[in-house]
Design a protein around this motif. Structure first.
Motif, PDB file in Angstrom:
ATOM      1  N   ALA A 562       7.243 -17.807  35.211  1.00  0.00           N
ATOM      2  CA  ALA A 562       5.953 -17.823  34.529  1.00  0.00           C
ATOM      3  C   ALA A 562       4.824 -18.275  35.456  1.00  0.00           C
ATOM      4  O   ALA A 562       5.001 -19.169  36.287  1.00  0.00           O
ATOM      5  CB  ALA A 562       6.011 -18.737  33.312  1.00  0.00           C
ATOM      6  N   ALA A 563       3.669 -17.655  35.274  1.00  0.00           N
ATOM      7  CA  ALA A 563       2.476 -18.079  36.017  1.00  0.00           C
ATOM      8  C   ALA A 563       1.914 -19.368  35.435  1.00  0.00           C
ATOM      9  O   ALA A 563       1.409 -20.221  36.165  1.00  0.00           O
ATOM     10  CB  ALA A 563       1.419 -16.981  35.987  1.00  0.00           C
ATOM     11  N   VAL A 564       2.013 -19.505  34.121  1.00  0.00           N
ATOM     12  CA  VAL A 564       1.532 -20.704  33.432  1.00  0.00           C
ATOM     13  C   VAL A 564       2.598 -21.161  32.449  1.00  0.00           C
ATOM     14  O   VAL A 564       3.128 -20.350  31.681  1.00  0.00           O
ATOM     15  CB  VAL A 564       0.209 -20.420  32.674  1.00  0.00           C
ATOM     16  N   ILE A 565       2.931 -22.444  32.485  1.00  0.00           N
ATOM     17  CA  ILE A 565       3.836 -23.028  31.482  1.00  0.00           C
ATOM     18  C   ILE A 565       3.023 -23.965  30.592  1.00  0.00           C
ATOM     19  O   ILE A 565       2.156 -24.696  31.069  1.00  0.00           O
ATOM     20  CB  ILE A 565       5.019 -23.760  32.130  1.00  0.00           C
ATOM     21  N   HIS A 566       3.305 -23.931  29.306  1.00  0.00           N
ATOM     22  CA  HIS A 566       2.458 -24.589  28.316  1.00  0.00           C
ATOM     23  C   HIS A 566       3.267 -25.617  27.524  1.00  0.00           C
ATOM     24  O   HIS A 566       4.253 -25.276  26.882  1.00  0.00           O
ATOM     25  CB  HIS A 566       1.879 -23.534  27.371  1.00  0.00           C
ATOM     26  N   TYR A 567       2.813 -26.856  27.555  1.00  0.00           N
ATOM     27  CA  TYR A 567       3.466 -27.937  26.818  1.00  0.00           C
ATOM     28  C   TYR A 567       2.864 -28.059  25.419  1.00  0.00           C
ATOM     29  O   TYR A 567       2.481 -29.149  24.987  1.00  0.00           O
ATOM     30  CB  TYR A 567       3.313 -29.259  27.567  1.00  0.00           C
ATOM     31  N   ASN A 568       2.782 -26.943  24.709  1.00  0.00           N
ATOM     32  CA  ASN A 568       2.240 -27.008  23.350  1.00  0.00           C
ATOM     33  C   ASN A 568       3.245 -27.706  22.440  1.00  0.00           C
ATOM     34  O   ASN A 568       4.444 -27.510  22.530  1.00  0.00           O
ATOM     35  CB  ASN A 568       1.937 -25.602  22.824  1.00  0.00           C
ATOM     36  N   GLY A 569       2.734 -28.543  21.559  1.00  0.00           N
ATOM     37  CA  GLY A 569       3.596 -29.366  20.714  1.00  0.00           C
ATOM     38  C   GLY A 569       3.259 -30.827  20.922  1.00  0.00           C
ATOM     39  O   GLY A 569       2.340 -31.192  21.673  1.00  0.00           O
ATOM     40  N   ASN A 570       4.005 -31.704  20.274  1.00  0.00           N
ATOM     41  CA  ASN A 570       3.727 -33.142  20.346  1.00  0.00           C
ATOM     42  C   ASN A 570       4.323 -33.828  21.567  1.00  0.00           C
ATOM     43  O   ASN A 570       3.897 -34.922  21.939  1.00  0.00           O
ATOM     44  CB  ASN A 570       4.263 -33.842  19.086  1.00  0.00           C
ATOM     45  N   LEU A 571       5.332 -33.212  22.194  1.00  0.00           N
ATOM     46  CA  LEU A 571       6.058 -33.878  23.273  1.00  0.00           C
ATOM     47  C   LEU A 571       5.393 -33.594  24.619  1.00  0.00           C
ATOM     48  O   LEU A 571       5.933 -32.905  25.481  1.00  0.00           O
ATOM     49  CB  LEU A 571       7.522 -33.425  23.265  1.00  0.00           C
ATOM     50  N   LYS A 572       4.214 -34.161  24.793  1.00  0.00           N
ATOM     51  CA  LYS A 572       3.431 -33.925  26.009  1.00  0.00           C
ATOM     52  C   LYS A 572       4.097 -34.601  27.210  1.00  0.00           C
ATOM     53  O   LYS A 572       4.721 -35.662  27.076  1.00  0.00           O
ATOM     54  CB  LYS A 572       2.010 -34.456  25.847  1.00  0.00           C
ATOM     55  N   PRO A 573       3.938 -34.043  28.388  1.00  0.00           N
ATOM     56  CA  PRO A 573       4.635 -34.596  29.566  1.00  0.00           C
ATOM     57  C   PRO A 573       4.105 -35.953  30.012  1.00  0.00           C
ATOM     58  O   PRO A 573       4.794 -36.661  30.749  1.00  0.00           O
ATOM     59  CB  PRO A 573       4.406 -33.535  30.643  1.00  0.00           C
ATOM     60  N   TRP A 574       2.913 -36.341  29.615  1.00  0.00           N
ATOM     61  CA  TRP A 574       2.379 -37.645  29.995  1.00  0.00           C
ATOM     62  C   TRP A 574       2.758 -38.745  28.992  1.00  0.00           C
ATOM     63  O   TRP A 574       2.421 -39.905  29.193  1.00  0.00           O
ATOM     64  CB  TRP A 574       0.859 -37.598  30.142  1.00  0.00           C
ATOM     65  N   LEU A 575       3.470 -38.366  27.934  1.00  0.00           N
ATOM     66  CA  LEU A 575       3.951 -39.342  26.960  1.00  0.00           C
ATOM     67  C   LEU A 575       5.427 -39.644  27.205  1.00  0.00           C
ATOM     68  O   LEU A 575       6.170 -38.819  27.741  1.00  0.00           O
ATOM     69  CB  LEU A 575       3.775 -38.806  25.534  1.00  0.00           C
ATOM     70  N   GLU A 576       5.865 -40.815  26.766  1.00  0.00           N
ATOM     71  CA  GLU A 576       7.271 -41.195  26.927  1.00  0.00           C
ATOM     72  C   GLU A 576       8.194 -40.295  26.113  1.00  0.00           C
ATOM     73  O   GLU A 576       9.371 -40.142  26.448  1.00  0.00           O
ATOM     74  CB  GLU A 576       7.470 -42.658  26.517  1.00  0.00           C
ATOM     75  N   ILE A 577       7.677 -39.703  25.060  1.00  0.00           N
ATOM     76  CA  ILE A 577       8.508 -38.840  24.218  1.00  0.00           C
ATOM     77  C   ILE A 577       8.613 -37.426  24.769  1.00  0.00           C
ATOM     78  O   ILE A 577       9.262 -36.564  24.180  1.00  0.00           O
ATOM     79  CB  ILE A 577       7.978 -38.790  22.769  1.00  0.00           C
ATOM     80  N   GLY A 578       7.966 -37.161  25.912  1.00  0.00           N
ATOM     81  CA  GLY A 578       8.054 -35.833  26.520  1.00  0.00           C
ATOM     82  C   GLY A 578       9.490 -35.466  26.853  1.00  0.00           C
ATOM     83  O   GLY A 578      10.330 -36.332  27.133  1.00  0.00           O
ATOM     84  N   ILE A 579       9.783 -34.192  26.849  1.00  0.00           N
ATOM     85  CA  ILE A 579      11.137 -33.716  27.134  1.00  0.00           C
ATOM     86  C   ILE A 579      11.423 -33.917  28.620  1.00  0.00           C
ATOM     87  O   ILE A 579      10.741 -33.330  29.471  1.00  0.00           O
ATOM     88  CB  ILE A 579      11.292 -32.234  26.744  1.00  0.00           C
ATOM     89  N   PRO A 580      12.412 -34.744  28.965  1.00  0.00           N
ATOM     90  CA  PRO A 580      12.660 -35.070  30.388  1.00  0.00           C
ATOM     91  C   PRO A 580      12.907 -33.845  31.267  1.00  0.00           C
ATOM     92  O   PRO A 580      12.509 -33.827  32.431  1.00  0.00           O
ATOM     93  CB  PRO A 580      13.909 -35.964  30.322  1.00  0.00           C
ATOM     94  N   ARG A 581      13.551 -32.835  30.719  1.00  0.00           N
ATOM     95  CA  ARG A 581      13.904 -31.650  31.495  1.00  0.00           C
ATOM     96  C   ARG A 581      12.673 -30.956  32.085  1.00  0.00           C
ATOM     97  O   ARG A 581      12.748 -30.346  33.151  1.00  0.00           O
ATOM     98  CB  ARG A 581      14.680 -30.692  30.601  1.00  0.00           C
ATOM     99  N   TYR A 582      11.527 -31.058  31.389  1.00  0.00           N
ATOM    100  CA  TYR A 582      10.328 -30.339  31.824  1.00  0.00           C
ATOM    101  C   TYR A 582       9.309 -31.234  32.518  1.00  0.00           C
ATOM    102  O   TYR A 582       8.298 -30.741  33.013  1.00  0.00           O
ATOM    103  CB  TYR A 582       9.636 -29.684  30.623  1.00  0.00           C
ATOM    104  N   ARG A 583       9.545 -32.532  32.552  1.00  0.00           N
ATOM    105  CA  ARG A 583       8.504 -33.436  33.031  1.00  0.00           C
ATOM    106  C   ARG A 583       8.186 -33.230  34.510  1.00  0.00           C
ATOM    107  O   ARG A 583       7.037 -33.375  34.938  1.00  0.00           O
ATOM    108  CB  ARG A 583       8.925 -34.885  32.773  1.00  0.00           C
ATOM    109  N   SER A 584       9.180 -32.881  35.291  1.00  0.00           N
ATOM    110  CA  SER A 584       8.958 -32.752  36.739  1.00  0.00           C
ATOM    111  C   SER A 584       7.990 -31.622  37.080  1.00  0.00           C
ATOM    112  O   SER A 584       7.279 -31.699  38.090  1.00  0.00           O
ATOM    113  CB  SER A 584      10.298 -32.520  37.449  1.00  0.00           C
ATOM    114  N   PHE A 585       7.934 -30.574  36.259  1.00  0.00           N
ATOM    115  CA  PHE A 585       6.990 -29.476  36.522  1.00  0.00           C
ATOM    116  C   PHE A 585       5.545 -29.984  36.470  1.00  0.00           C
ATOM    117  O   PHE A 585       4.675 -29.466  37.165  1.00  0.00           O
ATOM    118  CB  PHE A 585       7.171 -28.358  35.499  1.00  0.00           C
TER     119      PHE A 585
END
Length: 604
Positions: A562-585
């Motif tokens: 993907a050219a753009v990946i979108h963290y739409n939803g409540n589990l934003k990567p800057w929050l502790e509840i973010g999905i760990p698998r995607y946080r590194s992106f």
């Protein structure tokens, strides 16, 4: 001579009578084996003989009772055959009948003898389990479920609680004391174990002791209907508790998503303080002459989150082929205006151009011009979003998120007014990460459409009927409930075509019709679907992948392409509840050694 002949005839007659009697007696007693009859029957069922004389194969055992039943049936057939044969004329067929019985019995005896010999020859092979391909011995016993002992202990606890609640059991004080003791023992044995290997060595003893106590309870309470009723009540109670816990989880997730982490609250405060310490010349961005150059690539980004905005800009420039041709137009609110400017003054994005504007300075954007601004400032709208126990409040928490009160969320419908001299703009949300060069989007032919977006009808809940109220005739007469939805977050807008088709007026008209929120309830996507109905060009899906803010199983290959990946939803990567698998992106575009991030204790 006659006497000798007569004696010979009598001897032969006697021999004819005696021989069958001797032959008919059971000779099996002479073939004694070291097996008992029960063992013989069980061993025979485990053996079969291949016609080619190869090694015997082991078959699943049948129960001895079933085998004995089969032998009894065989004997009955033999007896029936004997009765049929004996029904013939006794004078003419008596010897034949006896001979048939003899032959039948001998054949049966020979078969039995053969099985006994086979049993003796292979008894060691049957008793000795052969190793399988993994080096383990074959288990001819019953296969147990995984963690069967753990499951059994938990099942015992449920049964014990049922007995404790039954009147007949409560009347027996000694049984109640014993059962409570067993419950405590089992609970201690279970502790936090999640599999059999984590259980203590005494777990088996506790299980047996509990089983004995439960057997006493079964004797005390033999009315199954009472037990069934109690189990049903417990099931309904568990389902209700699960429903309550799910609702609480949803509420806490929504609350966490709306709460600003301490570090992100600290960051704009420190940035704002340092910004106002600068003189006026230091507060200016370079390359401001590029802001209206239609030959460059212009991005519109509306956000009050400094860190998230920086990731969008950094990831775009990192993957850009010609960074100097990219211009970022950032609009934020009054509280974060100074902080946003200070961040990009201190962390300039290479050769790219930055503009930061304050939405409060858009004097043309007022309640007399914008229906949505008038609605957002109304008493009823504020009550709808903030009064949790209001009688008219919606029970679905996502419909009552105060972020929808922010005018920043609705600026996407006023792009020609914000950028009057631009022809094409790429709109980006602040919860995306750019992974490839986006300059190719400016050369996409929208074929007379206003909006270029990736459609989301691969999933059924992204169709029009999930966002709009089709029970209202205004909606049902004008739109198709099964029409494909599309995604906000990365959209190409042709501003010349927007003006030509007067899209802003279309948006205002529908907003006026939705003052009581009967057409749609929340957000900007429903009015976007309406406003750009039949005015949206579908982009290739590789440009924009969604779901990283709520779906833990987005295809890894799709993410990488993907050219753009979108963290739409409540589990934003800057929050502790973010999905760990995607946080590194996301986090790889943050410099955690930056002085402001260290001072605010913002860590990966």
């Amino acid at each position: 001579m006659m006497v000798k002949l007569r004696n010979l005839v009598l001897f032969l007659m006697l021999l004819t009578v005696a021989a069958p009697i001797l032959l008919y007696t059971d000779p099996a007693a002479s073939f004694k084996t070291p097996f008992s009859k029960r063992d013989f029957l069980e061993d025979v069922t485990a053996l079969t003989l291949n016609s080619d004389g190869n090694r015997l194969n082991l078959l699943p055992r049948e129960s001895p009772a079933l085998l004995r039943g089969g032998l009894k049936n065989s004997r009955r057939l033999d007896q029936l055959s004997a009765r049929v044969l004996s029904a013939t004329d006794d004078d003419t067929h008596s010897h034949t009948d006896i001979s048939i019985k003899q032959v039948t019995h001998d054949d049966s005896h020979n078969r039995e003898k053969m099985h006994v010999q086979l049993t003796q020859q292979t008894s060691e092979k049957v008793d000795e389990q052969e190793p399988n391909a993994f080096g383990a011995k074959k288990d001819t016993g019953n296969l147990l479920m995984p963690d069967a002992q753990l499951r059994h202990l938990k099942d015992q606890l449920i049964r014990a609680k049922v007995y404790l609640s039954l009147p007949s059991a409560k009347a027996n004080a000694h049984f109640v004391r014993e059962l409570r003791l067993r419950i405590k023992e089992v609970q201690r044995a279970l502790a936090d174990a999640s599999k059999d290997s984590e259980l203590p060595k005494t777990a088996t003893e506790k299980l047996k002791a509990m089983e004995q106590t439960l057997a006493k309870g079964k004797q005390i309470q033999d009315d199954c209907s009472t037990v069934v009723k109690k189990l049903r009540a417990m099931l309904h109670s568990a389902e209700e508790q699960l429903r309550v816990h799910k609702k609480q989880t949803m509420f806490l997730t929504q609350l966490t998503a709306k709460t600003i982490p301490k570090g992100l609250h600290c960051l704009p405060l420190r940035l704002t303080t340092d910004y106002y310490a600068l003189n006026s010349s230091q507060q200016q961005f370079p390359n401001q002459e590029k802001l209206e150059d239609t030959q460059l690539y212009h991005y519109a980004l509306f956000s009050d989150n400094v860190l998230a905005t920086s990731v969008v800009v950094n990831s775009t420039i990192t993957n850009a082929k010609h960074p100097s041709k990219h211009v970022f137009h950032i609009v934020t609110d009054r509280l974060n205006y100074a902080a946003m400017r200070m961040w990009f003054l201190d962390n300039p994005p290479g050769k790219a151009t930055i503009q930061v504007q304050n939405v409060e300075e858009f004097t043309w954007l007022n309640s007399s011009y914008s229906p949505v601004l008038k609605q957002l400032s109304s008493r009823s709208m504020i009550d709808y979003y903030f009064r949790a126990h209001h009688t008219n409040s919606d029970t679905n928490l996502k419909f009552r998120n105060p972020k929808y009160l922010s005018i920043l969320n609705h600026l996407r419908f006023y792009l020609p007014e914000i950028f009057p001299k631009l022809s094409k703009v790429l709109f980006l949300d602040d919860d995306i990460v750019v992974q490839k060069d986006l300059s190719g989007l400016w050369s996409v032919d929208l074929k007379g459409n206003v909006n270029g977006a990736v459609e989301t009808c691969g999933e059924s809940f992204h169709r029009f009927d999930r966002y709009l109220n089709f029970s209202n005739p205004l909606i049902s007469k004008n739109f198709d409930p099964r029409a494909c939805g599309w995604a906000y977050g990365m959209n190409v807008f042709d501003l010349d075509e927007w003006k030509r088709q007067n899209i802003t007026e279309v948006y205002h008209r529908w907003q006026d019709l939705n003052q009581d929120r009967e057409l749609w309830k929340l957000g900007t996507l429903p009015p976007g679907l309406i406003t750009f109905w039949r005015r949206t060009y579908p982009l290739d899906r590789k440009w924009h992948i969604l779901g990283l803010g709520y779906n833990p199983s987005v295809n890894q290959r799709d993410i990488e392409r993907a050219a753009v990946i979108h963290y739409n939803g409540n589990l934003k990567p800057w929050l502790e509840i973010g999905i760990p698998r995607y946080r590194s992106f996301w986090s790889k575009h943050v410099d955690y050694e930056q002085v402001y991030l260290r001072e605010c204790n913002i860590n990966p």
